[in-house]
Design a protein around this motif. Structure first.
Motif, PDB file in Angstrom:
ATOM      1  N   ASP A 195       0.839  -1.200   0.000  1.00  0.00           N
ATOM      2  CA  ASP A 195       0.000   0.000   0.000  1.00  0.00           C
ATOM      3  C   ASP A 195       0.872   1.248   0.000  1.00  0.00           C
ATOM      4  O   ASP A 195       1.857   1.331   0.726  1.00  0.00           O
ATOM      5  N   CYS A 196       0.539   2.205  -0.824  1.00  0.00           N
ATOM      6  CA  CYS A 196       1.313   3.451  -0.950  1.00  0.00           C
ATOM      7  C   CYS A 196       0.617   4.599  -0.240  1.00  0.00           C
ATOM      8  O   CYS A 196       0.553   5.707  -0.775  1.00  0.00           O
ATOM      9  N   ALA A 197       0.088   4.359   0.915  1.00  0.00           N
ATOM     10  CA  ALA A 197      -0.594   5.412   1.655  1.00  0.00           C
ATOM     11  C   ALA A 197       0.401   6.499   2.017  1.00  0.00           C
ATOM     12  O   ALA A 197       1.570   6.223   2.249  1.00  0.00           O
ATOM     13  N   MET A 198      -0.076   7.715   2.018  1.00  0.00           N
ATOM     14  CA  MET A 198       0.797   8.803   2.433  1.00  0.00           C
ATOM     15  C   MET A 198      -0.031  10.005   2.853  1.00  0.00           C
ATOM     16  O   MET A 198      -1.219  10.082   2.578  1.00  0.00           O
ATOM     17  N   ILE A 199       0.645  10.929   3.506  1.00  0.00           N
ATOM     18  CA  ILE A 199       0.042  12.186   3.901  1.00  0.00           C
ATOM     19  C   ILE A 199       0.394  13.209   2.819  1.00  0.00           C
ATOM     20  O   ILE A 199       1.546  13.341   2.447  1.00  0.00           O
ATOM     21  N   ARG A 200      -0.607  13.917   2.335  1.00  0.00           N
ATOM     22  CA  ARG A 200      -0.403  14.926   1.297  1.00  0.00           C
ATOM     23  C   ARG A 200      -0.673  16.304   1.889  1.00  0.00           C
ATOM     24  O   ARG A 200      -1.670  16.513   2.573  1.00  0.00           O
ATOM     25  N   PHE A 201       0.238  17.226   1.641  1.00  0.00           N
ATOM     26  CA  PHE A 201       0.030  18.610   2.062  1.00  0.00           C
ATOM     27  C   PHE A 201      -0.887  19.311   1.084  1.00  0.00           C
ATOM     28  O   PHE A 201      -0.792  19.113  -0.121  1.00  0.00           O
ATOM     29  N   LYS A 202      -1.754  20.164   1.611  1.00  0.00           N
ATOM     30  CA  LYS A 202      -2.648  20.971   0.775  1.00  0.00           C
ATOM     31  C   LYS A 202      -2.265  22.445   0.891  1.00  0.00           C
ATOM     32  O   LYS A 202      -3.110  23.324   0.929  1.00  0.00           O
ATOM     33  N   LEU A 203      -0.959  22.695   0.900  1.00  0.00           N
ATOM     34  CA  LEU A 203      -0.448  24.054   1.048  1.00  0.00           C
ATOM     35  C   LEU A 203      -0.834  24.924  -0.141  1.00  0.00           C
ATOM     36  O   LEU A 203      -1.250  26.070   0.029  1.00  0.00           O
ATOM     37  N   GLY A 204      -0.707  24.384  -1.341  1.00  0.00           N
ATOM     38  CA  GLY A 204      -1.068  25.144  -2.534  1.00  0.00           C
ATOM     39  C   GLY A 204      -2.511  25.597  -2.504  1.00  0.00           C
ATOM     40  O   GLY A 204      -2.830  26.746  -2.845  1.00  0.00           O
ATOM     41  N   GLU A 205      -3.390  24.707  -2.071  1.00  0.00           N
ATOM     42  CA  GLU A 205      -4.810  25.040  -1.984  1.00  0.00           C
ATOM     43  C   GLU A 205      -5.055  26.153  -0.964  1.00  0.00           C
ATOM     44  O   GLU A 205      -5.865  27.044  -1.185  1.00  0.00           O
ATOM     45  N   GLN A 206      -4.325  26.085   0.159  1.00  0.00           N
ATOM     46  CA  GLN A 206      -4.497  27.105   1.191  1.00  0.00           C
ATOM     47  C   GLN A 206      -3.980  28.466   0.724  1.00  0.00           C
ATOM     48  O   GLN A 206      -4.593  29.489   1.012  1.00  0.00           O
ATOM     49  N   ILE A 207      -2.874  28.468  -0.010  1.00  0.00           N
ATOM     50  CA  ILE A 207      -2.359  29.728  -0.556  1.00  0.00           C
ATOM     51  C   ILE A 207      -3.376  30.326  -1.529  1.00  0.00           C
ATOM     52  O   ILE A 207      -3.677  31.519  -1.470  1.00  0.00           O
ATOM     53  N   THR A 266      11.844  24.808   2.874  1.00  0.00           N
ATOM     54  CA  THR A 266      10.931  23.811   3.438  1.00  0.00           C
ATOM     55  C   THR A 266       9.555  23.951   2.796  1.00  0.00           C
ATOM     56  O   THR A 266       8.942  22.958   2.401  1.00  0.00           O
ATOM     57  N   LEU A 267       9.079  25.179   2.682  1.00  0.00           N
ATOM     58  CA  LEU A 267       7.778  25.410   2.042  1.00  0.00           C
ATOM     59  C   LEU A 267       7.798  24.968   0.587  1.00  0.00           C
ATOM     60  O   LEU A 267       6.844  24.366   0.095  1.00  0.00           O
ATOM     61  N   SER A 268       8.896  25.230  -0.091  1.00  0.00           N
ATOM     62  CA  SER A 268       9.044  24.819  -1.488  1.00  0.00           C
ATOM     63  C   SER A 268       8.983  23.301  -1.613  1.00  0.00           C
ATOM     64  O   SER A 268       8.342  22.760  -2.513  1.00  0.00           O
ATOM     65  N   LYS A 269       9.635  22.611  -0.698  1.00  0.00           N
ATOM     66  CA  LYS A 269       9.621  21.140  -0.712  1.00  0.00           C
ATOM     67  C   LYS A 269       8.213  20.614  -0.433  1.00  0.00           C
ATOM     68  O   LYS A 269       7.763  19.663  -1.060  1.00  0.00           O
ATOM     69  N   ILE A 270       7.527  21.235   0.503  1.00  0.00           N
ATOM     70  CA  ILE A 270       6.142  20.842   0.803  1.00  0.00           C
ATOM     71  C   ILE A 270       5.279  20.992  -0.447  1.00  0.00           C
ATOM     72  O   ILE A 270       4.461  20.123  -0.759  1.00  0.00           O
ATOM     73  N   PHE A 304      -2.775  30.249   8.214  1.00  0.00           N
ATOM     74  CA  PHE A 304      -3.961  30.178   7.355  1.00  0.00           C
ATOM     75  C   PHE A 304      -5.262  30.158   8.154  1.00  0.00           C
ATOM     76  O   PHE A 304      -6.348  30.112   7.575  1.00  0.00           O
ATOM     77  N   ASN A 305      -5.157  30.150   9.492  1.00  0.00           N
ATOM     78  CA  ASN A 305      -6.326  30.121  10.362  1.00  0.00           C
ATOM     79  C   ASN A 305      -7.247  28.956   9.980  1.00  0.00           C
ATOM     80  O   ASN A 305      -8.436  29.138   9.697  1.00  0.00           O
ATOM     81  N   CYS A 306      -6.650  27.766   9.953  1.00  0.00           N
ATOM     82  CA  CYS A 306      -7.402  26.587   9.534  1.00  0.00           C
ATOM     83  C   CYS A 306      -7.074  25.399  10.432  1.00  0.00           C
ATOM     84  O   CYS A 306      -6.167  25.463  11.259  1.00  0.00           O
ATOM     85  N   SER A 307      -7.817  24.326  10.249  1.00  0.00           N
ATOM     86  CA  SER A 307      -7.580  23.105  11.018  1.00  0.00           C
ATOM     87  C   SER A 307      -6.590  22.205  10.271  1.00  0.00           C
ATOM     88  O   SER A 307      -6.299  22.414   9.096  1.00  0.00           O
ATOM     89  N   VAL A 308      -6.079  21.205  10.967  1.00  0.00           N
ATOM     90  CA  VAL A 308      -5.090  20.288  10.404  1.00  0.00           C
ATOM     91  C   VAL A 308      -5.616  19.616   9.132  1.00  0.00           C
ATOM     92  O   VAL A 308      -4.879  19.471   8.151  1.00  0.00           O
ATOM     93  N   ASP A 309      -6.896  19.233   9.114  1.00  0.00           N
ATOM     94  CA  ASP A 309      -7.430  18.536   7.935  1.00  0.00           C
ATOM     95  C   ASP A 309      -7.543  19.448   6.713  1.00  0.00           C
ATOM     96  O   ASP A 309      -7.752  18.968   5.607  1.00  0.00           O
ATOM     97  N   GLU A 310      -7.351  20.746   6.913  1.00  0.00           N
ATOM     98  CA  GLU A 310      -7.333  21.662   5.774  1.00  0.00           C
ATOM     99  C   GLU A 310      -5.906  21.852   5.231  1.00  0.00           C
ATOM    100  O   GLU A 310      -5.724  22.421   4.159  1.00  0.00           O
ATOM    101  N   ILE A 311      -4.919  21.344   5.966  1.00  0.00           N
ATOM    102  CA  ILE A 311      -3.509  21.413   5.554  1.00  0.00           C
ATOM    103  C   ILE A 311      -3.010  20.043   5.104  1.00  0.00           C
ATOM    104  O   ILE A 311      -2.205  19.929   4.195  1.00  0.00           O
ATOM    105  N   LEU A 312      -3.491  18.980   5.764  1.00  0.00           N
ATOM    106  CA  LEU A 312      -3.038  17.614   5.470  1.00  0.00           C
ATOM    107  C   LEU A 312      -4.183  16.743   5.001  1.00  0.00           C
ATOM    108  O   LEU A 312      -5.323  16.911   5.426  1.00  0.00           O
ATOM    109  N   GLU A 313      -3.833  15.766   4.161  1.00  0.00           N
ATOM    110  CA  GLU A 313      -4.823  14.812   3.678  1.00  0.00           C
ATOM    111  C   GLU A 313      -4.174  13.439   3.588  1.00  0.00           C
ATOM    112  O   GLU A 313      -3.068  13.310   3.078  1.00  0.00           O
TER     113      GLU A 313
END
Length: 103
Positions: free
Chosen positions: A19-31, A57-61, A81-90
């Motif tokens: 399984d290739c499960a992973m955590i994905r950052f949603k930084l682009g969406e938040q920007i 670090t942000l660039s790598k994310i 971004f005044n958001c919750s963790v689930d709005e940054i990570l998936e």
């Protein structure tokens, strides 16, 4: 459903049945969301300055699929971004019937 982008490592894991499960950052969406709400362009440098997170670090994310970082970075991004963790990570799982599951 839209096919997910593939990387060489994930292809190897899939062939081996891992399984290739992973955590994905949603930084682009938040920007993008912040740019829309403020009606102006938000740069990576601006996020770096405001959060104290290194610009590299942000660039790598933003650009490295599966990039891993600590909770301190997640905390700073949520604060900026005044958001919750689930709005940054998936959480994404290749074996899931629902390709993207929020944590």
């Amino acid at each position: 459903s839209t096919p997910k982008p593939s990387s060489a490592a994930s292809d190897v894991y899939k062939r081996q049945g891992i399984d290739c499960a992973m955590i994905r950052f949603k930084l682009g969406e938040q920007i993008e969301k912040k740019q829309f709400s403020e009606g102006r362009r938000i740069t990576v440098q601006e996020v770096a300055t405001a959060t104290g997170i290194n610009r590299m670090t942000l660039s790598k994310i933003l650009n490295q699929r599966g990039y891993s970082t600590g909770t301190e970075i997640v905390d700073k991004l949520c604060g900026y971004f005044n958001c919750s963790v689930d709005e940054i990570l998936e959480y994404t799982s290749s074996n899931s019937t629902d390709d993207q599951q929020k944590i």
